[in-house]
Write a protein that holds these residues in place. Structure first.
Motif, PDB file in Angstrom:
ATOM      1  N   THR A 191     -14.037  -7.924  76.269  1.00  0.00           N
ATOM      2  CA  THR A 191     -12.489  -6.925  76.759  1.00  0.00           C
ATOM      3  C   THR A 191     -11.512  -8.472  77.133  1.00  0.00           C
ATOM      4  N   ARG A 192     -10.141  -8.272  76.641  1.00  0.00           N
ATOM      5  CA  ARG A 192      -9.328  -9.048  77.113  1.00  0.00           C
ATOM      6  C   ARG A 192      -8.395  -8.104  78.312  1.00  0.00           C
ATOM      7  N   LEU A 193      -7.631  -8.274  78.907  1.00  0.00           N
ATOM      8  CA  LEU A 193      -6.278  -7.133  78.861  1.00  0.00           C
ATOM      9  C   LEU A 193      -4.700  -8.520  78.155  1.00  0.00           C
ATOM     10  N   ILE A 194      -4.201  -7.140  77.686  1.00  0.00           N
ATOM     11  CA  ILE A 194      -3.025  -7.891  76.709  1.00  0.00           C
ATOM     12  C   ILE A 194      -1.861  -6.712  77.522  1.00  0.00           C
ATOM     13  N   SER A 195      -0.947  -7.499  77.844  1.00  0.00           N
ATOM     14  CA  SER A 195       0.167  -7.191  77.791  1.00  0.00           C
ATOM     15  C   SER A 195       1.864  -7.084  77.263  1.00  0.00           C
ATOM     16  N   ASP A 196       2.581  -5.929  76.737  1.00  0.00           N
ATOM     17  CA  ASP A 196       4.009  -6.239  76.245  1.00  0.00           C
ATOM     18  C   ASP A 196       4.998  -7.374  76.411  1.00  0.00           C
ATOM     19  N   TYR A 197       4.805  -8.098  75.024  1.00  0.00           N
ATOM     20  CA  TYR A 197       4.786  -9.842  75.343  1.00  0.00           C
ATOM     21  C   TYR A 197       4.498 -11.031  75.652  1.00  0.00           C
ATOM     22  N   GLY A 198       3.754 -10.121  75.657  1.00  0.00           N
ATOM     23  CA  GLY A 198       2.497 -11.561  76.159  1.00  0.00           C
ATOM     24  C   GLY A 198       1.904 -12.612  75.551  1.00  0.00           C
ATOM     25  N   THR A 199       1.587 -13.386  75.792  1.00  0.00           N
ATOM     26  CA  THR A 199       1.284 -15.022  75.028  1.00  0.00           C
ATOM     27  C   THR A 199      -0.256 -15.258  75.283  1.00  0.00           C
ATOM     28  N   LEU A 258      -0.075  -1.101  80.036  1.00  0.00           N
ATOM     29  CA  LEU A 258      -1.282  -2.557  80.352  1.00  0.00           C
ATOM     30  C   LEU A 258      -2.656  -1.782  78.553  1.00  0.00           C
ATOM     31  N   TYR A 259      -2.894  -2.589  78.319  1.00  0.00           N
ATOM     32  CA  TYR A 259      -4.108  -2.538  77.342  1.00  0.00           C
ATOM     33  C   TYR A 259      -5.303  -3.042  77.682  1.00  0.00           C
ATOM     34  N   VAL A 260      -6.542  -2.624  76.743  1.00  0.00           N
ATOM     35  CA  VAL A 260      -7.228  -3.387  77.003  1.00  0.00           C
ATOM     36  C   VAL A 260      -8.176  -3.497  75.275  1.00  0.00           C
ATOM     37  N   GLU A 261      -8.526  -5.041  74.956  1.00  0.00           N
ATOM     38  CA  GLU A 261      -9.113  -5.118  73.392  1.00  0.00           C
ATOM     39  C   GLU A 261     -10.587  -5.130  73.889  1.00  0.00           C
ATOM     40  N   VAL A 262     -11.362  -4.297  73.267  1.00  0.00           N
ATOM     41  CA  VAL A 262     -12.685  -4.269  73.192  1.00  0.00           C
ATOM     42  C   VAL A 262     -13.155  -3.758  72.617  1.00  0.00           C
ATOM     43  N   VAL A 263     -14.029  -5.781  72.172  1.00  0.00           N
ATOM     44  CA  VAL A 263     -15.335  -5.988  71.235  1.00  0.00           C
ATOM     45  C   VAL A 263     -16.818  -5.318  71.390  1.00  0.00           C
ATOM     46  N   PRO A 264     -17.508  -4.866  71.755  1.00  0.00           N
ATOM     47  CA  PRO A 264     -19.140  -4.504  71.702  1.00  0.00           C
ATOM     48  C   PRO A 264     -19.376  -5.545  70.534  1.00  0.00           C
ATOM     49  N   ARG A 265     -20.047  -6.382  71.013  1.00  0.00           N
ATOM     50  CA  ARG A 265     -20.558  -7.596  70.611  1.00  0.00           C
ATOM     51  C   ARG A 265     -22.059  -7.169  70.206  1.00  0.00           C
ATOM     52  N   THR A 266     -22.585  -6.678  70.856  1.00  0.00           N
ATOM     53  CA  THR A 266     -24.731  -6.466  70.608  1.00  0.00           C
ATOM     54  C   THR A 266     -24.628  -5.212  70.970  1.00  0.00           C
ATOM     55  N   PHE A 267     -24.296  -4.701  71.902  1.00  0.00           N
ATOM     56  CA  PHE A 267     -24.606  -2.988  71.649  1.00  0.00           C
ATOM     57  C   PHE A 267     -23.629  -1.702  71.285  1.00  0.00           C
ATOM     58  N   SER A 268     -23.786  -0.793  70.536  1.00  0.00           N
ATOM     59  CA  SER A 268     -22.836  -0.038  70.842  1.00  0.00           C
ATOM     60  C   SER A 268     -23.009   1.076  72.442  1.00  0.00           C
ATOM     61  N   VAL A 269     -21.337   1.453  72.446  1.00  0.00           N
ATOM     62  CA  VAL A 269     -21.735   1.866  73.933  1.00  0.00           C
ATOM     63  C   VAL A 269     -20.828   3.265  73.780  1.00  0.00           C
ATOM     64  N   LEU A 270     -20.928   3.951  74.240  1.00  0.00           N
ATOM     65  CA  LEU A 270     -20.641   5.778  74.593  1.00  0.00           C
ATOM     66  C   LEU A 270     -20.019   5.300  76.118  1.00  0.00           C
TER      67      LEU A 270
END
Length: 387
Positions: free
Chosen positions: A135-143, A156-168
């Motif tokens: 997971t990584r936080l992202i904000s508007d106009y963020g570099t 605020l937004y979060v990028e979510v990438v389950p790498r090993t397990f699918s999650v509910l």
């Protein structure tokens, strides 16, 4: 310092030049930020979201499956990028599955209206990291990821990438956390950290014997491949094609369905496979004094081509308690980069950066606030049954 900030931090009025030093806001100051409207949400922030030096952030009601990860850059909002890369929307008002290997962007409930003196940075929660949910936080106009500029006003937004397990997950699930920083970033000082170690004792051996910290660009952490206290298992490797994990279920799953125990190697060390995810343990037991917070450097190419920590925040009082705990082992989430890598017992694998707080929090990391990992040994996330 503006008048609103002066009322929030009256003790700093006498030292307006103190901004050459970085200071992390403790829980009491975070509550004042919320009360003053600098951190808001349509659903009231609860007290349980406030940690000793951070606030837990909650997923909103919708997730967007996107074709690729991105940063908006200084001329775009996150929403504009979502409109370009969106594949479909997922309703989180009930519950929904986030599939492993897929990239999701999720608006968070919380929004910011930061004053110009305060910036913020984010990290995954411990449980998130131990499940290999990137997971990584992202904000508007963020570099850059995980950083929010001082004075930011917006969603605020979060990028979510389950790498090993699918999650509910569902609306309100907490995957990441945010720290607030007053003043300008200052370079890390090994000299100050060495002084803190002499005053507080930051590192202990498994037998509770104090040892001098290894300090070089932070407190150095090494890997245990022998099994602390004579244990035969030194770590866990995640199984491929494991069942779904519902993040709301605590002490629920049988670990053997998801993890393979790793016995202590007989000779050369542990060979990391780039396709695998590992839970390992530090050889040292570390302490974070109540007047400090710490962050683990996640990727340090100087010690090897691997990432050792997804959840990098260590709260005030970790491994400390009421000065009655002789340190706590750091559980390390390990993934090799691109190529196989041989880890050996005692190898330096990362470093902890200590940061002073702007005041000691009333509550520190531990049982009193429901902390899950205060006296941990080699432990998986809280969704799995305790051994």
């Amino acid at each position: 310092m503006n008048s609103h900030m002066a009322s929030l931090f009256p003790e700093l009025k006498r030292d307006l030049g103190a901004f050459q030093n970085q200071g992390v806001l403790p829980a009491e100051k975070i509550k004042e930020l919320i009360k003053s409207g600098y951190l808001t949400a349509p659903q009231r922030l609860s007290d349980e979201q406030i940690q000793p030096a951070s606030v837990d952030l909650r997923l909103g009601a919708v997730a967007y499956r996107v074709r690729a990860s991105f940063l908006p850059g200084r001329y775009s909002t996150v929403k504009r990028k979502i409109d370009i890369l969106k594949m479909h929307e997922i309703d989180l008002s009930g519950s929904a599955v986030l599939e492993k290997g897929c990239v999701y962007i999720i608006p968070l409930m919380e929004t910011l209206r930061l004053p110009p003196e305060i910036s913020a940075k984010a990290n995954p929660k411990s449980t998130t990291g131990r499940l290999d949910i990137f997971t990584r936080l992202i904000s508007d106009y963020g570099t850059e990821f995980e950083r929010v500029q001082a004075g930011y006003k917006g969603e605020l937004y979060v990028e979510v990438v389950p790498r090993t397990f699918s999650v509910l997950v569902r609306e309100g699930t907490k995957l990441n956390q945010l720290r607030f920083i007053l003043g300008l970033d200052s370079p890390h000082s090994d000299q100050k950290l060495d002084k803190l170690d002499r005053e507080e004792t930051l590192v202990y051996l498994p037998n509770d014997e104090p040892i001098e910290a290894t300090i070089s660009e932070g407190l150095r952490i090494s890997i245990d491949l022998t099994g602390i206290s004579g244990g035969k298992v030194i770590g866990y490797r995640a199984k491929h094609h494991a069942p779904l994990i519902d993040l709301s279920k605590i002490n629920h799953y049988d670990s053997s369905d998801f993890w393979e125990a790793i016995p202590a190697p007989k000779s050369e060390g542990l060979l990391l496979n780039p396709d695998d995810f590992y839970i390992l343990l530090s050889k040292e037991k570390v302490r974070i004094p109540p007047a400090y917070a710490a962050e683990m450097v996640a990727y340090d190419p100087s010690v090897g081509e691997f990432r050792i920590h997804y959840a990098g925040f260590f709260d005030p009082g970790f491994g400390y308690g009421n000065n009655d705990i002789k340190g706590t082992h750091a559980v390390l989430e390990v993934r090799s980069h691109e190529v196989p890598f041989l880890l050996e017992d005692g190898q330096m694998v990362g470093r902890l950066i200590y940061e002073p707080l702007l005041g000691r929090p009333e509550l520190t990391y531990g049982v009193a606030i429901g902390s899950s990992y205060q006296s941990q040994g080699l432990s998986l996330s809280k969704q799995f049954k305790r051994f």
